[in-house]
Write a protein that holds these residues in place. Structure first.
Motif, short mmCIF file in Angstrom:
data_model
loop_
_atom_site.label_atom_id
_atom_site.label_comp_id
_atom_site.label_asym_id
_atom_site.label_seq_id
_atom_site.Cartn_x
_atom_site.Cartn_y
_atom_site.Cartn_z
N THR A 1 106.73 -21.50 -19.92
CA THR A 1 105.26 -21.42 -19.91
C THR A 1 104.76 -20.10 -19.36
O THR A 1 103.58 -19.77 -19.52
CB THR A 1 104.67 -22.53 -19.02
N GLY A 2 105.63 -19.38 -18.65
CA GLY A 2 105.19 -18.14 -18.03
C GLY A 2 104.44 -18.34 -16.72
O GLY A 2 104.01 -17.38 -16.09
N ALA A 3 104.30 -19.60 -16.29
CA ALA A 3 103.61 -19.85 -15.02
C ALA A 3 104.59 -19.65 -13.87
O ALA A 3 105.62 -20.31 -13.81
CB ALA A 3 103.07 -21.28 -15.00
N PRO A 4 104.27 -18.74 -12.96
CA PRO A 4 105.20 -18.50 -11.86
C PRO A 4 105.32 -19.71 -10.94
O PRO A 4 104.37 -20.49 -10.81
CB PRO A 4 104.56 -17.32 -11.10
N LEU A 5 106.46 -19.85 -10.31
CA LEU A 5 106.64 -20.92 -9.32
C LEU A 5 106.14 -20.42 -7.97
O LEU A 5 106.08 -19.22 -7.71
CB LEU A 5 108.12 -21.32 -9.25
N ARG A 6 105.76 -21.40 -7.14
CA ARG A 6 105.16 -21.07 -5.84
C ARG A 6 106.19 -21.30 -4.74
O ARG A 6 106.60 -22.42 -4.48
CB ARG A 6 103.92 -21.91 -5.61
N ILE A 7 106.55 -20.20 -4.09
CA ILE A 7 107.61 -20.23 -3.09
C ILE A 7 106.97 -20.14 -1.71
O ILE A 7 106.32 -19.16 -1.38
CB ILE A 7 108.54 -19.02 -3.27
N LYS A 8 107.16 -21.17 -0.93
CA LYS A 8 106.51 -21.22 0.39
C LYS A 8 107.48 -20.84 1.50
O LYS A 8 108.62 -21.28 1.52
CB LYS A 8 105.99 -22.64 0.64
N LEU A 9 106.98 -20.03 2.41
CA LEU A 9 107.72 -19.77 3.65
C LEU A 9 106.74 -19.91 4.80
O LEU A 9 105.74 -19.20 4.88
CB LEU A 9 108.32 -18.37 3.66
N GLY A 10 107.02 -20.84 5.68
CA GLY A 10 106.18 -21.05 6.84
C GLY A 10 106.57 -20.12 7.96
O GLY A 10 107.75 -19.87 8.18
N LEU A 11 105.57 -19.58 8.63
CA LEU A 11 105.83 -18.61 9.69
C LEU A 11 105.04 -18.94 10.94
O LEU A 11 103.86 -19.24 10.87
CB LEU A 11 105.41 -17.21 9.23
N ASP A 12 105.71 -18.85 12.04
CA ASP A 12 105.06 -19.00 13.33
C ASP A 12 104.62 -17.61 13.77
O ASP A 12 105.46 -16.73 13.94
CB ASP A 12 106.10 -19.59 14.29
N PRO A 13 103.33 -17.38 13.89
CA PRO A 13 102.88 -15.99 14.09
C PRO A 13 103.02 -15.54 15.54
O PRO A 13 102.11 -14.95 16.10
CB PRO A 13 101.41 -16.05 13.68
N THR A 14 104.15 -15.81 16.14
CA THR A 14 104.30 -15.46 17.54
C THR A 14 105.39 -14.43 17.79
O THR A 14 105.45 -13.85 18.85
CB THR A 14 104.63 -16.70 18.38
N ALA A 15 106.27 -14.21 16.81
CA ALA A 15 107.43 -13.33 17.08
C ALA A 15 107.54 -12.30 15.97
O ALA A 15 108.31 -12.45 15.04
CB ALA A 15 108.71 -14.16 17.15
N PRO A 16 106.74 -11.27 16.02
CA PRO A 16 106.62 -10.38 14.86
C PRO A 16 107.72 -9.33 14.76
O PRO A 16 107.72 -8.56 13.82
CB PRO A 16 105.27 -9.71 15.08
N ASP A 17 108.68 -9.33 15.69
CA ASP A 17 109.66 -8.26 15.67
C ASP A 17 110.94 -8.72 14.97
O ASP A 17 111.79 -9.37 15.57
CB ASP A 17 109.94 -7.82 17.12
N LEU A 18 111.03 -8.40 13.70
CA LEU A 18 112.10 -8.96 12.87
C LEU A 18 113.44 -8.25 13.02
O LEU A 18 113.49 -7.05 13.23
CB LEU A 18 111.70 -8.91 11.39
N HIS A 19 114.50 -9.01 12.88
CA HIS A 19 115.83 -8.42 12.76
C HIS A 19 116.42 -8.86 11.42
O HIS A 19 115.79 -9.66 10.69
CB HIS A 19 116.72 -8.76 13.97
N LEU A 20 117.61 -8.37 11.12
CA LEU A 20 118.18 -8.65 9.80
C LEU A 20 118.35 -10.14 9.54
O LEU A 20 118.26 -10.59 8.40
CB LEU A 20 119.54 -7.94 9.65
N GLY A 21 118.58 -10.91 10.63
CA GLY A 21 118.72 -12.36 10.47
C GLY A 21 117.48 -12.95 9.82
O GLY A 21 117.58 -13.84 8.97
N HIS A 22 116.31 -12.43 10.21
CA HIS A 22 115.07 -12.94 9.61
C HIS A 22 114.92 -12.57 8.14
O HIS A 22 114.15 -13.19 7.41
CB HIS A 22 113.84 -12.38 10.35
N THR A 23 115.62 -11.53 7.74
CA THR A 23 115.42 -11.07 6.36
C THR A 23 116.22 -11.87 5.34
O THR A 23 116.02 -11.70 4.14
CB THR A 23 115.75 -9.57 6.19
N VAL A 24 117.10 -12.74 5.82
CA VAL A 24 117.92 -13.50 4.87
C VAL A 24 117.03 -14.29 3.91
O VAL A 24 117.22 -14.24 2.69
CB VAL A 24 118.91 -14.42 5.63
N VAL A 25 116.02 -14.99 4.46
CA VAL A 25 115.12 -15.73 3.57
C VAL A 25 114.21 -14.79 2.79
O VAL A 25 113.88 -15.05 1.63
CB VAL A 25 114.27 -16.79 4.31
N LEU A 26 113.84 -13.70 3.43
CA LEU A 26 112.98 -12.73 2.71
C LEU A 26 113.72 -12.18 1.49
O LEU A 26 113.14 -12.01 0.42
CB LEU A 26 112.57 -11.58 3.64
#
Lengths: 427, 427
Positions: B58-83
């Motif tokens: 159909t060409g309709a994109p799927l919606r991919i959700k990632l929930g984030l707790d906006p308290t720890a903004p300093d990312l390391h590589l571990g956080h990028t696995v889902v990204l």
């Protein structure tokens, strides 16, 4: 607003009882005895005594909370057990708050499984509440009764407030509620929202700054949640007073519509009277404790008389009359008694028709009615005859000139006044 | 809004997958393989395949959700696995929704016991979110990324909505969450509000009509709640994709700041590069799977080469360079490599300096650089010398006329290009 419909600001509540101890007087102890009468449990008695003492010393009334589900407005005597207790406390100056659980009533059963709990509209709730008050005010002192709807503070809580409220209680404590434990163990589903209801109810106590909450024994857990939440919110915790569930007319099952062992408070006087006359002597004393406003001393006196040989039916009539009078009128109570006894004339006559012995046969009927104290005067007696309200042995008297010869007659005036008259010749 | 700050209406979501089955093409299967790469668990795989097939048809994109707790903004590589996983799915046309849990963040820890979770203000949250996106957008495709705040639908729920939501889940199901069961059994208090958080998170999926939710393995329970709530609300349930927690540099513990075994994504290129070069060969392949955007085929090829004798350090350099390039730039990656190797010159030389054997001593230095492929031409080589970028055995070459006699030299151009040159006399 009060039951008269007037808006009232939230009472700020009494000063904390944590200050200097107030003197406990005889009157305080009497109020405690009134509180304890017939109750299942009063927690914590010493706290309550301190609150009563403070109220007496400061003149600030205590705030008595009763939570109500505005879905079942048709009351029976079982429902009045807590109302009676409240009235007794009102008579000592305290303030009753009817707390209408409109917040949850407007939600209905959110699981959608229970079709007997549809969501109610604001109109239905107010109508139900009005029906309830119309009935409850037959027991309560309207001037000392306030009506509140818990949506007033529950809706403004919002989703965040709900979470903050839920944070004040642990799951383990919640699971101490008997039915939760039982259902959880038995694998019977408990919806998460069911855990929120006791918290909402407890938060009502916080919002109302209640000093005591009344409820049935089955409500004890929820009442305690209110006590604990008040402490969490930095308030003096409420006491809790649970009243037993009233036995129905059979003396065995709890009074309920479904068991058809109930007396509705809007029931017709004759029906109410007749049902109350049908209970056992043992149940009668139970009803005296929970339903009568006679003092404990008066009841003890009556009990002693019966123990000494007085027909317990006398006591039963007094109880039935007190209750019919409360929900109808004194006149209705008298008529109900008369009707009750009249019914018994065709068959077994009621045992408690007063026996009267008169001399002076043949005696004019009006004179007889006056002397037997069935009429205050011969004039009144003649009017009764004219109105067709006088019967002798069941037959209506049409002739004011009637003179009765010596003999024994059951004489009746109106529906309620009876005497068994033995008329003797003049000395 | 998108990460570019543009407002976007809520995507109505694709048509339910319950209609006719969409054809599963090679491209669909490829998308499934991309989804599965390195993942811990994909539930339910057949549902996901159906969604992928529909989206493709159909060409309709799927919606991919990632929930984030906006308290720890300093990312390391571990956080990028889902990204990374999200980026891979974005590259196939799908849409990422960053769901900022501002609703609960603004509440903080309502029990007040956890002082490390103070309530955040709207400003703090937006600032944290911005910091997060600035970092995450180094991985993600901004144009296919949407940012949403869950207070948008959580606050309007109100206290009533919370109760209705809570009614959709049973306590027994909630207690299936590992840590709840463990804590309940161990008598460690669980506050009632903790039971509400998974429901709020699940409701986010309902509000977003998400097709799949990503999270760490430790989030599996909460992700499933979303799936079940969507079904309760009559939506096509989301799939869930859990990614493993990345091991830290030690290869044993999970990557975390507190263990100091992490690579921060804002870390300086040289530090990042050096840390990645320090990992074991085994961990390197793990990182390839979870952190590299090289295709599985490319990685298999590299692995085969190393198995056949190629120095694994080559593969490590490629990985380190890819990652430094992602978070900084290609130039920074080259410089980091050079700096890394320069450090090693004083001590153990890097093992992977290419060995070159040349004939023609004495040879002019520009000629040697060209023949050793350290410069594309003698002109370029001379420029390098003029710029001071050429070293022989660590000493800078200042004279373009320098001729090297026979011998072995470590020759370096810039910070990154090395060769160990063995120069022999002409034949």
């Amino acid at each position: 607003m009060t039951m008269d419909g007037q808006k009232k600001p939230t009472d700020p509540g009494p000063a904390p009882a944590t200050g200097p101890a107030w003197p406990v007087t005889d009157r305080t102890r009497e109020a405690l005895a009134v509180s304890l009468r017939g109750c299942e449990e009063l927690l914590v008695e010493s706290d309550w005594l301190a609150k009563l003492a403070r109220s007496e010393a400061t003149g600030a009334p205590l705030r008595i909370k009763l939570g109500l589900d505005p879905t079942a407005p048709d009351l029976h005597l079982g429902h009045t057990v807590v109302l009676n207790k409240m009235r007794q406390l009102q008579d000592r100056g305290h303030r009753v708050i009817f707390l209408i659980g409109d917040f949850t009533a407007m939600i209905g059963d959110p699981s959608g499984r229970n079709t007997t709990r549809p969501p109610l509209t604001r109109e239905q709730i107010e109508q139900n509440a009005q029906t309830y008050f119309d009935q409850a005010s037959l027991v309560l002192d309207r001037a000392r009764t306030e009506i509140r709807y818990n949506s007033e503070w529950s809706d403004p809580l919002g989703a965040r407030g709900m979470i903050q409220l839920a944070a004040k209680y642990t799951l383990a404590r919640m699971m101490e509620r008997d039915d939760f434990t039982r259902r959880f163990r038995a694998g019977v589903p408990i919806s998460v929202h069911e855990l929120l209801y006791p918290l909402m109810q407890g938060y009502d106590s916080v919002a109302l700054k209640s000093d005591i909450e009344l409820g049935g024994t089955d409500q004890k857990f929820n009442l305690l949640v209110g006590r604990e939440l008040q402490r969490e919110y930095g308030q003096e915790p409420q006491c809790i007073l649970t009243m037993p569930l009233l036995e129905g007319l059979d003396g065995v099952e709890k009074m309920s519509k479904s068991k058809n062992n109930y007396v509705g408070i809007t029931e017709a006087p004759e029906s109410m009277f007749g049902k109350l006359m049908s209970i056992s002597d043992e149940l009668m004393w139970r009803y005296y404790e929970l339903l009568s406003f006679r003092s404990l001393a008066q009841i003890a006196q009556l009990r002693a008389e019966c123990a000494a040989g007085r027909n317990p039916r006398d006591a039963k009539v007094l109880l039935a009359q007190e209750i019919v009078e409360r929900f109808h009128s004194r006149a209705a109570a008298d008529e109900a008694l008369a009707a009750f006894e009249a019914r018994f004339r065709h068959g077994a006559l009621p045992e408690n028709i007063p026996e009267v012995v008169l001399r002076g046969a043949p005696m004019p009927i009006a004179q007889l009615l006056k002397q037997a104290q069935l009429a205050p005067s011969t004039t009144e007696a003649n009017r009764n005859i004219e109105q067709g309200g006088v019967r002798v042995d069941g037959e209506r008297v049409g002739d004011k000139g009637l003179k009765l010869p010596a003999g024994t007659y059951v004489v009746q005036v109106g529906k309620r006044r009876f005497a068994r008259v033995t008329l003797e010749a003049s000395a």
